[in-house]
Design a protein around this motif. Structure first.
Motif, PDB file in Angstrom:
ATOM      1  N   TRP A 118     -17.779  -2.338  -0.218  1.00 16.20           N
ATOM      2  CA  TRP A 118     -18.465  -2.618   1.047  1.00 16.20           C
ATOM      3  C   TRP A 118     -17.807  -3.770   1.818  1.00 16.20           C
ATOM      4  CZ3 TRP A 118     -21.366   0.207   3.920  1.00 16.20           C
ATOM      5  CH2 TRP A 118     -22.088  -0.366   4.975  1.00 16.20           C
ATOM      6  N   SER A 119     -17.311  -4.758   1.093  1.00 16.23           N
ATOM      7  CA  SER A 119     -16.669  -5.896   1.761  1.00 16.23           C
ATOM      8  C   SER A 119     -15.343  -5.507   2.419  1.00 16.23           C
ATOM      9  CB  SER A 119     -16.445  -7.033   0.757  1.00 16.23           C
ATOM     10  OG  SER A 119     -15.607  -6.603  -0.311  1.00 16.23           O
ATOM     11  N   ASP A 120     -14.774  -4.375   2.006  1.00 20.86           N
ATOM     12  CA  ASP A 120     -13.488  -3.928   2.559  1.00 20.86           C
ATOM     13  C   ASP A 120     -13.662  -2.806   3.582  1.00 20.86           C
ATOM     14  OD1 ASP A 120     -12.173  -5.691   0.878  1.00 20.86           O
ATOM     15  OD2 ASP A 120     -11.939  -4.203  -0.720  1.00 20.86           O
ATOM     16  N   ARG A 121     -14.886  -2.601   4.070  1.00 19.47           N
ATOM     17  CA  ARG A 121     -15.122  -1.481   4.978  1.00 19.47           C
ATOM     18  C   ARG A 121     -14.320  -1.594   6.270  1.00 19.47           C
ATOM     19  NH1 ARG A 121     -19.367  -4.848   4.907  1.00 19.47           N
ATOM     20  NH2 ARG A 121     -20.286  -5.597   6.862  1.00 19.47           N
ATOM     21  N   ASN A 122     -14.051  -2.818   6.720  1.00 20.97           N
ATOM     22  CA  ASN A 122     -13.251  -2.992   7.938  1.00 20.97           C
ATOM     23  C   ASN A 122     -11.809  -2.566   7.709  1.00 20.97           C
ATOM     24  OD1 ASN A 122     -15.419  -3.994   9.441  1.00 20.97           O
ATOM     25  ND2 ASN A 122     -15.071  -6.091   8.724  1.00 20.97           N
ATOM     26  N   ILE A 123     -11.319  -2.797   6.473  1.00 17.99           N
ATOM     27  CA  ILE A 123      -9.953  -2.369   6.149  1.00 17.99           C
ATOM     28  C   ILE A 123      -9.871  -0.852   6.181  1.00 17.99           C
ATOM     29  CG2 ILE A 123      -8.175  -2.357   4.352  1.00 17.99           C
ATOM     30  CD1 ILE A 123      -9.202  -5.029   3.403  1.00 17.99           C
ATOM     31  N   PHE A 124     -10.891  -0.184   5.676  1.00 20.53           N
ATOM     32  CA  PHE A 124     -10.912   1.271   5.680  1.00 20.53           C
ATOM     33  C   PHE A 124     -10.925   1.822   7.103  1.00 20.53           C
ATOM     34  CE2 PHE A 124     -13.202   1.195   1.326  1.00 20.53           C
ATOM     35  CZ  PHE A 124     -11.975   1.062   0.695  1.00 20.53           C
ATOM     36  N   LEU A 125     -11.642   1.132   7.991  1.00 25.57           N
ATOM     37  CA  LEU A 125     -11.713   1.592   9.377  1.00 25.57           C
ATOM     38  C   LEU A 125     -10.366   1.460  10.067  1.00 25.57           C
ATOM     39  CD1 LEU A 125     -15.160   0.108  10.461  1.00 25.57           C
ATOM     40  CD2 LEU A 125     -14.623   2.502  10.027  1.00 25.57           C
ATOM     41  N   GLU A 126      -9.596   0.435   9.681  1.00 22.05           N
ATOM     42  CA  GLU A 126      -8.283   0.210  10.290  1.00 22.05           C
ATOM     43  C   GLU A 126      -7.200   1.069   9.645  1.00 22.05           C
ATOM     44  OE1 GLU A 126      -7.623  -3.926   9.888  1.00 22.05           O
ATOM     45  OE2 GLU A 126      -9.278  -4.525  11.211  1.00 22.05           O
ATOM     46  N   GLU A 127      -7.336   1.295   8.328  1.00 23.20           N
ATOM     47  CA  GLU A 127      -6.322   2.055   7.597  1.00 23.20           C
ATOM     48  C   GLU A 127      -7.012   3.223   6.868  1.00 23.20           C
ATOM     49  OE1 GLU A 127      -4.088  -0.436   5.011  1.00 23.20           O
ATOM     50  OE2 GLU A 127      -3.971  -2.070   6.458  1.00 23.20           O
ATOM     51  N   GLY A 128      -6.952   4.389   7.470  1.00 22.97           N
ATOM     52  CA  GLY A 128      -7.582   5.562   6.867  1.00 22.97           C
ATOM     53  C   GLY A 128      -7.016   5.898   5.500  1.00 22.97           C
ATOM     54  N   GLY A 129      -5.731   5.604   5.288  1.00 21.58           N
ATOM     55  CA  GLY A 129      -5.105   5.909   4.005  1.00 21.58           C
ATOM     56  C   GLY A 129      -5.666   5.093   2.863  1.00 21.58           C
ATOM     57  N   ALA A 130      -6.181   3.894   3.157  1.00 18.77           N
ATOM     58  CA  ALA A 130      -6.746   3.047   2.117  1.00 18.77           C
ATOM     59  C   ALA A 130      -8.000   3.683   1.526  1.00 18.77           C
ATOM     60  CB  ALA A 130      -7.074   1.667   2.683  1.00 18.77           C
ATOM     61  N   PHE A 131      -8.794   4.307   2.367  1.00 16.06           N
ATOM     62  CA  PHE A 131     -10.000   4.986   1.888  1.00 16.06           C
ATOM     63  C   PHE A 131      -9.635   6.158   0.991  1.00 16.06           C
ATOM     64  CE2 PHE A 131     -12.769   8.695   2.559  1.00 16.06           C
ATOM     65  CZ  PHE A 131     -13.923   8.233   1.942  1.00 16.06           C
ATOM     66  N   LEU A 132      -8.695   6.973   1.419  1.00 17.98           N
ATOM     67  CA  LEU A 132      -8.289   8.140   0.630  1.00 17.98           C
ATOM     68  C   LEU A 132      -7.696   7.713  -0.703  1.00 17.98           C
ATOM     69  CD1 LEU A 132      -6.651  10.286   3.461  1.00 17.98           C
ATOM     70  CD2 LEU A 132      -8.907  10.606   2.436  1.00 17.98           C
ATOM     71  N   LEU A 133      -6.945   6.616  -0.702  1.00 20.65           N
ATOM     72  CA  LEU A 133      -6.315   6.131  -1.921  1.00 20.65           C
ATOM     73  C   LEU A 133      -7.359   5.731  -2.954  1.00 20.65           C
ATOM     74  CD1 LEU A 133      -3.694   5.350  -3.394  1.00 20.65           C
ATOM     75  CD2 LEU A 133      -3.896   3.078  -2.364  1.00 20.65           C
ATOM     76  N   ARG A 134      -8.358   4.965  -2.525  1.00 18.97           N
ATOM     77  CA  ARG A 134      -9.392   4.516  -3.462  1.00 18.97           C
ATOM     78  C   ARG A 134     -10.324   5.658  -3.857  1.00 18.97           C
ATOM     79  NH1 ARG A 134     -11.250  -1.627  -1.789  1.00 18.97           N
ATOM     80  NH2 ARG A 134      -9.163  -2.433  -1.298  1.00 18.97           N
ATOM     81  N   ALA A 135     -10.628   6.526  -2.922  1.00 17.26           N
ATOM     82  CA  ALA A 135     -11.513   7.650  -3.226  1.00 17.26           C
ATOM     83  C   ALA A 135     -10.904   8.559  -4.289  1.00 17.26           C
ATOM     84  CB  ALA A 135     -11.809   8.440  -1.959  1.00 17.26           C
ATOM     85  N   GLY A 136      -9.566   8.677  -4.281  1.00 20.30           N
ATOM     86  CA  GLY A 136      -8.896   9.527  -5.254  1.00 20.30           C
ATOM     87  C   GLY A 136      -9.163   9.111  -6.692  1.00 20.30           C
ATOM     88  N   TRP A 137      -9.256   7.799  -6.933  1.00 27.28           N
ATOM     89  CA  TRP A 137      -9.495   7.317  -8.296  1.00 27.28           C
ATOM     90  C   TRP A 137     -10.914   7.639  -8.750  1.00 27.28           C
ATOM     91  CZ3 TRP A 137      -5.695   5.785 -11.369  1.00 27.28           C
ATOM     92  CH2 TRP A 137      -4.477   5.444 -10.766  1.00 27.28           C
ATOM     93  N   TYR A 138     -11.864   7.589  -7.846  1.00 29.78           N
ATOM     94  CA  TYR A 138     -13.244   7.923  -8.199  1.00 29.78           C
ATOM     95  C   TYR A 138     -13.392   9.423  -8.432  1.00 29.78           C
ATOM     96  CZ  TYR A 138     -14.812   3.202  -7.052  1.00 29.78           C
ATOM     97  OH  TYR A 138     -15.016   1.841  -7.042  1.00 29.78           O
TER      98      TYR A 138
END
Length: 244
Positions: free
Chosen positions: A38-58
């Motif tokens: 949740w604290s990194d939600r702004n990073i996800f909004l700026e970098e869509g690839g960061a969300f996909l990268l972390r979601a892949g591990w889950y």
């Protein structure tokens, strides 16, 4: 084929009666992802690839847990309860049962993955296009399928249900810890240890980061396929606790 589909529906309904399993496979991954990131939600909004990268591990975690406890352990449980010896003794009936259990577990895994992607994308990437999410889902499904194929080998081992459950829990914990540790450090030794870690390879493949380990998914695919074939050929019918 129709009989297999009907049996898979029965197995799906049966697995849905286990609230603890549903919690750990459905609710826990999405909830923990939201809590931890949740604290990194702004990073996800700026970098869509960061969300996909972390979601892949889950998603790799969901696939691994489904393969181990939602499929492999279920096969052993059916054998130890005497179900296979009584109702699936013939080779054709046995293959039909394994196919139905495979389809049931895969269907639930896809539902778990879709729920996770829906909740987390709405919370962190509400404007993401459907194309990268669809690609993520396809990689997740393919990974879950090959992990499940490999878990057929557990049915060929002389393990009781309790022993198999303990063994899977003991094995999965270091696999997940080593895989996640690789996202925090660039240690060379850990990098090569994870080359034989199916959770790490699954996470890398689903998230799309397999440039350094392009050969690893292929090797794991061949190995898990070989283990699955071995499990089918050496599938034990009689419960381990029974001498007859």
């Amino acid at each position: 084929m129709l009989a297999t589909l009907k049996l898979s529906l029965i197995l799906i309904r049966e697995q849905c009666r286990e609230p603890v399993g549903i919690f750990w496979a459905l609710i826990a991954p999405a909830g923990f992802f939201c809590f931890a990131n949740w604290s990194d939600r702004n990073i996800f909004l700026e970098e869509g690839g960061a969300f996909l990268l972390r979601a892949g591990w889950y998603l790799a975690y969901i696939g691994l847990m489904t393969a181990l406890f939602g499929f492999g352990l279920y096969l052993i449980g059916r054998r130890e309860s005497g179900f296979i010896r009584t109702f699936a003794y013939a080779s054709r009936s046995r293959m039909q049962f394994i196919g139905a259990q495979f389809l049931a577990s895969l269907t639930l895994s896809i539902l778990y993955g879709l729920f996770f992607m829906l909740v987390t994308s709405l919370a962190f990437q509400p404007n993401i296009s459907s194309a990268p999410l669809f690609a993520l889902l396809i990689r997740f499904i393919c990974t879950t399928m090959i992990l499940m194929v490999g878990c057929v080998t557990f049915s060929a081992l002389p393990l009781t249900f309790q022993t198999a459950s303990s063994l899977m829990s003991i094995l999965s914990m270091p696999l997940i810890m080593l895989g996640l540790a690789s996202t925090r450090t660039d240690a060379v030794a850990l990098h090569w240890i994870n080359f034989v870690n199916p959770y790490f390879v699954a996470g890398e493949f689903i998230s799309g980061g397999v440039t350094d380990f392009s050969v690893a998914p292929i090797l794991h695919f061949v190995l898990l396929l070989a283990l699955g074939i071995y499990g089918l050929l050496c599938f034990k019918i009689n419960p381990i606790w029974s001498r007859y």
